[in-house]
Design a protein around this motif. Structure first.
Motif, PDB file in Angstrom:
ATOM      1  N   ALA A  10       0.863  -1.195   0.005  1.00 36.88           N
ATOM      2  CA  ALA A  10      -0.107   0.007   0.068  1.00 36.88           C
ATOM      3  C   ALA A  10       0.875   1.282   0.020  1.00 36.88           C
ATOM      4  N   LEU A  11       1.999   1.164   0.786  1.00 35.16           N
ATOM      5  CA  LEU A  11       2.785   2.201   0.797  1.00 35.16           C
ATOM      6  C   LEU A  11       3.442   2.492  -0.616  1.00 35.16           C
ATOM      7  N   THR A  12       3.874   1.368  -1.317  1.00 36.80           N
ATOM      8  CA  THR A  12       4.612   1.606  -2.659  1.00 36.80           C
ATOM      9  C   THR A  12       3.270   1.933  -3.662  1.00 36.80           C
ATOM     10  N   ASP A  13       2.206   1.556  -3.455  1.00 38.82           N
ATOM     11  CA  ASP A  13       1.014   2.305  -4.469  1.00 38.82           C
ATOM     12  C   ASP A  13       0.931   3.681  -4.168  1.00 38.82           C
ATOM     13  N   LEU A  14       0.998   4.019  -2.830  1.00 33.20           N
ATOM     14  CA  LEU A  14       1.006   5.443  -2.509  1.00 33.20           C
ATOM     15  C   LEU A  14       2.077   6.222  -3.095  1.00 33.20           C
ATOM     16  N   ALA A  15       3.197   5.673  -3.074  1.00 32.54           N
ATOM     17  CA  ALA A  15       4.390   6.581  -3.493  1.00 32.54           C
ATOM     18  C   ALA A  15       4.147   6.359  -5.132  1.00 32.54           C
ATOM     19  N   GLU A  16       4.062   5.582  -5.565  1.00 34.65           N
ATOM     20  CA  GLU A  16       3.874   5.489  -7.205  1.00 34.65           C
ATOM     21  C   GLU A  16       2.686   6.495  -7.921  1.00 34.65           C
ATOM     22  N   ARG A  17       1.808   7.133  -7.178  1.00 37.85           N
ATOM     23  CA  ARG A  17       0.987   8.047  -7.614  1.00 37.85           C
ATOM     24  C   ARG A  17       1.787   9.341  -7.485  1.00 37.85           C
ATOM     25  N   ARG A  18       1.055  10.267  -8.242  1.00 43.69           N
ATOM     26  CA  ARG A  18       1.591  11.542  -8.362  1.00 43.69           C
ATOM     27  C   ARG A  18       1.169  12.706  -7.357  1.00 43.69           C
ATOM     28  N   GLY A  19       2.182  13.574  -7.165  1.00 41.43           N
ATOM     29  CA  GLY A  19       1.643  14.796  -6.410  1.00 41.43           C
ATOM     30  C   GLY A  19       1.387  14.508  -4.864  1.00 41.43           C
ATOM     31  N   GLN A  20       0.277  14.885  -4.583  1.00 45.13           N
ATOM     32  CA  GLN A  20      -0.155  14.569  -3.181  1.00 45.13           C
ATOM     33  C   GLN A  20      -0.041  13.440  -2.462  1.00 45.13           C
ATOM     34  N   CYS A  21      -0.163  12.271  -3.217  1.00 43.41           N
ATOM     35  CA  CYS A  21       0.186  10.985  -2.550  1.00 43.41           C
ATOM     36  C   CYS A  21       1.667  10.593  -2.485  1.00 43.41           C
ATOM     37  N   THR A  22       2.364  11.215  -3.406  1.00 32.78           N
ATOM     38  CA  THR A  22       3.808  11.173  -3.162  1.00 32.78           C
ATOM     39  C   THR A  22       4.292  11.865  -1.932  1.00 32.78           C
ATOM     40  N   MET A  23       3.922  13.039  -1.818  1.00 34.63           N
ATOM     41  CA  MET A  23       4.092  13.852  -0.795  1.00 34.63           C
ATOM     42  C   MET A  23       3.776  13.107   0.512  1.00 34.63           C
ATOM     43  N   LEU A  24       2.354  12.523   0.749  1.00 31.11           N
ATOM     44  CA  LEU A  24       2.125  11.803   1.986  1.00 31.11           C
ATOM     45  C   LEU A  24       2.999  10.582   2.136  1.00 31.11           C
ATOM     46  N   ALA A  25       3.272   9.938   1.102  1.00 30.79           N
ATOM     47  CA  ALA A  25       4.201   8.685   1.103  1.00 30.79           C
ATOM     48  C   ALA A  25       5.570   9.054   1.801  1.00 30.79           C
ATOM     49  N   ASN A  26       6.041  10.171   1.496  1.00 31.23           N
ATOM     50  CA  ASN A  26       7.393  10.792   1.838  1.00 31.23           C
ATOM     51  C   ASN A  26       7.316  10.950   3.302  1.00 31.23           C
ATOM     52  N   VAL A  27       6.140  11.737   3.599  1.00 37.23           N
ATOM     53  CA  VAL A  27       5.866  11.946   4.956  1.00 37.23           C
ATOM     54  C   VAL A  27       5.730  10.822   5.991  1.00 37.23           C
ATOM     55  N   LEU A  28       4.910   9.624   5.307  1.00 34.28           N
ATOM     56  CA  LEU A  28       5.161   8.649   5.943  1.00 34.28           C
ATOM     57  C   LEU A  28       6.361   7.620   6.137  1.00 34.28           C
ATOM     58  N   MET A  29       7.280   7.878   5.285  1.00 34.27           N
ATOM     59  CA  MET A  29       8.534   7.351   5.211  1.00 34.27           C
ATOM     60  C   MET A  29       9.283   8.010   6.166  1.00 34.27           C
ATOM     61  N   MET A  30       9.246   9.618   6.050  1.00 30.34           N
ATOM     62  CA  MET A  30      10.010  10.147   7.085  1.00 30.34           C
ATOM     63  C   MET A  30       9.659   9.925   8.493  1.00 30.34           C
ATOM     64  N   THR A  31       8.424   9.921   8.724  1.00 31.14           N
ATOM     65  CA  THR A  31       7.949   9.456  10.140  1.00 31.14           C
ATOM     66  C   THR A  31       8.531   8.234  10.823  1.00 31.14           C
ATOM     67  N   GLN A  32       8.570   7.174   9.859  1.00 25.84           N
ATOM     68  CA  GLN A  32       9.295   5.786  10.220  1.00 25.84           C
ATOM     69  C   GLN A  32      10.774   5.967  10.486  1.00 25.84           C
ATOM     70  N   GLN A  33      11.304   6.951   9.686  1.00 25.52           N
ATOM     71  CA  GLN A  33      12.640   7.151   9.863  1.00 25.52           C
ATOM     72  C   GLN A  33      13.080   7.968  11.084  1.00 25.52           C
ATOM     73  N   MET A  34      12.022   8.778  11.368  1.00 24.29           N
ATOM     74  CA  MET A  34      12.251   9.571  12.859  1.00 24.29           C
ATOM     75  C   MET A  34      12.024   8.742  13.808  1.00 24.29           C
ATOM     76  N   LEU A  35      11.261   7.760  13.837  1.00 24.97           N
ATOM     77  CA  LEU A  35      10.999   6.762  14.988  1.00 24.97           C
ATOM     78  C   LEU A  35      12.405   5.903  15.025  1.00 24.97           C
TER      79      LEU A  35
END
Length: 121
Positions: A10-35
């Motif tokens: 689902a995260l991969t699907d989100l990241a493969e979309r454009r614009g807003q979806c890519t930004m949200l995927a980046n935020v989610l991955m950044m949050t995991q990295q922060m953790l």
């Protein structure tokens, strides 16, 4: 905890979309990295990343989420909230440990001062 974590596909699907979806995927991955970084007790870096994450989130939600993306956004936000809860729990633990260390240092200083005040005569 009973919160569902976003599946890798689902995260991969989100990241493969454009614009807003890519930004949200980046935020989610950044949050995991922060953790992960918080688990290493590098709170300075976590704080720095939080500023970047806020900017990205603001950009991501500057426009309304389209109806066709609402389900995947809901899933991503639920996963991010779960990660945030874990991050806050780690922060609370780190704050409690820092307070205990500070209290121990104050107590040690007080004992040293009492020792120094003893009149040897």
């Amino acid at each position: 905890m009973g919160v569902a974590v976003m599946e890798p596909q689902a995260l991969t699907d989100l990241a493969e979309r454009r614009g807003q979806c890519t930004m949200l995927a980046n935020v989610l991955m950044m949050t995991q990295q922060m953790l992960d970084i918080a688990r290493g007790d590098n709170w300075h870096q976590v704080a720095s990343m939080e500023l970047e994450r806020r900017e990205l989130l603001n950009e991501c939600f500057a426009t309304a989420v389209s109806p066709e993306h609402s389900e995947i956004f809901s899933e991503a936000l639920a996963a991010m909230l779960h990660l945030n809860e874990e991050l806050v729990a780690l922060l609370d633990t780190a704050k409690a440990e820092a307070a205990a260390r500070h209290s121990g240092q104050v107590n040690t200083r007080r004992q040293i001062n009492q020792y120094l005040d003893v009149d040897p005569t």
